[in-house]
Design an enzyme around this catalytic site. Structure first.
Site, short mmCIF file in Angstrom:
data_model
loop_
_atom_site.label_atom_id
_atom_site.label_comp_id
_atom_site.label_asym_id
_atom_site.label_seq_id
_atom_site.Cartn_x
_atom_site.Cartn_y
_atom_site.Cartn_z
N PHE A 134 3.22 19.03 14.39
CA PHE A 134 3.65 19.37 15.74
C PHE A 134 3.61 20.90 15.94
CE2 PHE A 134 6.95 20.03 19.00
CZ PHE A 134 6.56 19.09 19.94
N TYR A 236 16.93 13.40 20.48
CA TYR A 236 16.68 12.89 21.85
C TYR A 236 15.48 11.95 21.93
CZ TYR A 236 13.55 16.96 21.71
OH TYR A 236 12.61 17.87 21.35
C1 LIG Z 1 9.79 16.57 19.20
C2 LIG Z 1 9.50 17.41 18.02
C3 LIG Z 1 10.04 18.70 17.91
C4 LIG Z 1 10.87 19.26 19.05
O1 LIG Z 1 11.49 20.45 18.79
P1 LIG Z 1 12.55 21.01 19.88
O2 LIG Z 1 13.07 22.24 19.31
O3 LIG Z 1 13.58 19.94 20.07
O4 LIG Z 1 11.81 21.22 21.16
C5 LIG Z 1 9.78 19.40 16.75
N1 LIG Z 1 9.01 18.87 15.74
C6 LIG Z 1 8.46 17.63 15.86
C7 LIG Z 1 7.64 17.07 14.76
C8 LIG Z 1 8.69 16.87 17.00
O5 LIG Z 1 8.14 15.67 17.13
#
Ligand SMILES: *Cc1c(COP(=O)(O)O)cnc(C)c1O
Length: 410
Positions: A134, A236
């Site tokens: 991600f 979430y």
């Molecule tokens: C959804 C997700 C995030 C989200 O990070 P936030 O700080 O909550 O925006 C991070 N890493 C992965 C692998 C995700 O799927």
């Protein structure tokens, strides 16, 4: 139902009738008007009705009536108590290792920075990660490398799959310090082998940091059994904490005294209310907390953990994979001829709780699906993800989405 796909609606109805978790759908808030098919619970889970009640009680009772006394009465302990419950029900973690707070990005930074500092002290400057991870994970790693002088070692997995043990092994050596992997790949839904990858990294003297964003609350994650070092995840997605819901972190007991996290705040201090000079970290996992935790935003997480505790994680996983199998079956049978491909692993043991479809016009397809109140999501360049949150998603909903995809492509 339009019946464009012969027999599919009937099969969905039979699967719903036999579904032991079908009753859970009524535990969630029903929109006004209700959405026809919500297949994005892997990005933003639906709210539980219990959460509306819990928030009301929080505002009127703990906040409105008890006021500041609630910090002493319950909130100081909440990040750790909720962490313990989440750890027991969803993460295979014994008490005292899981805490809730910060966003995933910030918590990832804190734990990655702590792990890299520890590894560098041991003469292991390499941080191994993959190009399919991600974006936030890749960006945070770049920042930590710039800050510490650590060296990034990039793994380039097959985008339709993910991090595989044999491939990873080629990149492990005596300079490897930290390995950062997502348990389930956000795009392909590939499920990495948590136990084997952890063991291989350990063999090489490296620490592993797992990202559980796409597996927490829906797949088995046996952190203690696999002897995992560190993990972070999101509340979430499948845990339904709502927009802005905090992250959770796991630090194995054996590492808690050894690691130092970089955001030293008063809430992680050994004696937060003494407010004295100089930082002195608390004993145990509390030292990884920085500042005031988002109490209101933990309500939905608490309710989902209670629901999963009631039905058992195993039942949740079973339904997630069965929904996925239904998608794969219908796509192969009816949508392959319309140019739709399955870009997720077909083996349910290698798949997470979403199924990734490909089509050259995926962007436009997704836009038009949203117009008719069928809600999956689009990812560059040609991907439609169908998220299959098992507590809130019916087979009928999945059938509706697949019927609409067929209609729009026809
Ligand atoms: C959804 C997700 C995030 C989200 O990070 P936030 O700080 O909550 O925006 C991070 N890493 C992965 C692998 C995700 O799927």
């Amino acid at each position: 139902m339009s019946g464009r796909l012969p027999g599919v609606a009937e099969r969905a109805a039979a699967l719903d009738a036999a579904d032991p978790l079908a009753w859970c759908r009524a535990e969630f808030v029903e929109g006004e008007p209700p959405v026809r098919a919500y297949l994005d619970g892997n990005s933003l889970g639906r709210p539980l009705r219990a959460t509306a009640a819990r928030l009301q009680e929080l505002v009127v009772g703990a906040w409105g009536t008890r006021l500041i006394r609630s910090w002493d009465e319950q909130w100081m302990q909440l990040p750790l108590e909720l962490g313990d419950h989440l750890g027991r029900v969803c993460l295979g973690a014994a008490p005292g290792q899981v805490f809730v707070g910060d966003s995933t990005t910030v918590l990832l930074y804190k734990l990655l920075r702590a792990a890299v500092a520890d590894a560098m002290e041991r003469g292991r400057p390499q941080l191994v990660l993959d190009t399919e991870n991600f974006p936030t994970n890749r960006y945070v790693a770049e920042g930590v490398a710039a800050e510490t002088g650590a060296e990034l070692v990039w793994l380039s997995p097959d985008p339709a799959r993910g991090v595989e043990l044999e491939h990873l092994r080629e990149h492990l050596g005596e300079r490897t310090g930290v390995v950062l992997v997502s348990h389930v790949a956000y795009k392909s839904s590939w499920r990495a082998d948590l136990a084997e990858i952890t063991a291989a990294a350990r063999e090489h003297g490296a620490l592993v940091l797992w990202d559980l964003c796409h597996s927490a609350g829906v797949l088995p994650v046996d952190l203690d059994a696999a002897d995992v070092d560190l993990a972070v995840g999101c509340s979430y997605k499948f845990l339904n904490a709502g927009p802005g819901g905090p992250a959770f972190g796991y630090v194995a007991t054996r590492l808690q005294q050894r690691l130092s996290q970089p955001v030293q705040g008063w809430m992680g201090h050994a004696e937060p209310f003494v407010m004295g000079p100089g930082y002195r970290p608390a004993e145990g996992v509390r030292r990884f907390i920085s500042g005031t935790p988002p109490v209101l935003a933990m309500a939905g997480l608490a309710d989902t953990v209670e629901l999963v505790d009631r039905v058992g994680l195993e039942a949740v996983t079973t339904k997630a994979l069965a929904l996925g199998a239904f998608v794969v079956e219908v796509v192969d049978e009816h949508l392959a001829g319309l140019g739709v491909g399955v870009a997720s692993p077909r083996d349910p043991g290698r798949r997470g709780a979403h199924v990734t479809l490909t089509h050259p016009d995926a962007r436009e397809l997704c836009r038009r699906l949203w117009e008719v109140d069928v809600v999956p999501d689009f990812r560059e360049p040609d991907v439609v993800r169908l998220g299959l949150a098992p507590l809130s998603t019916s087979y009928a909903e999945v059938a509706t989405a697949l019927e609409e995809i067929a209609r729009l492509l026809d």
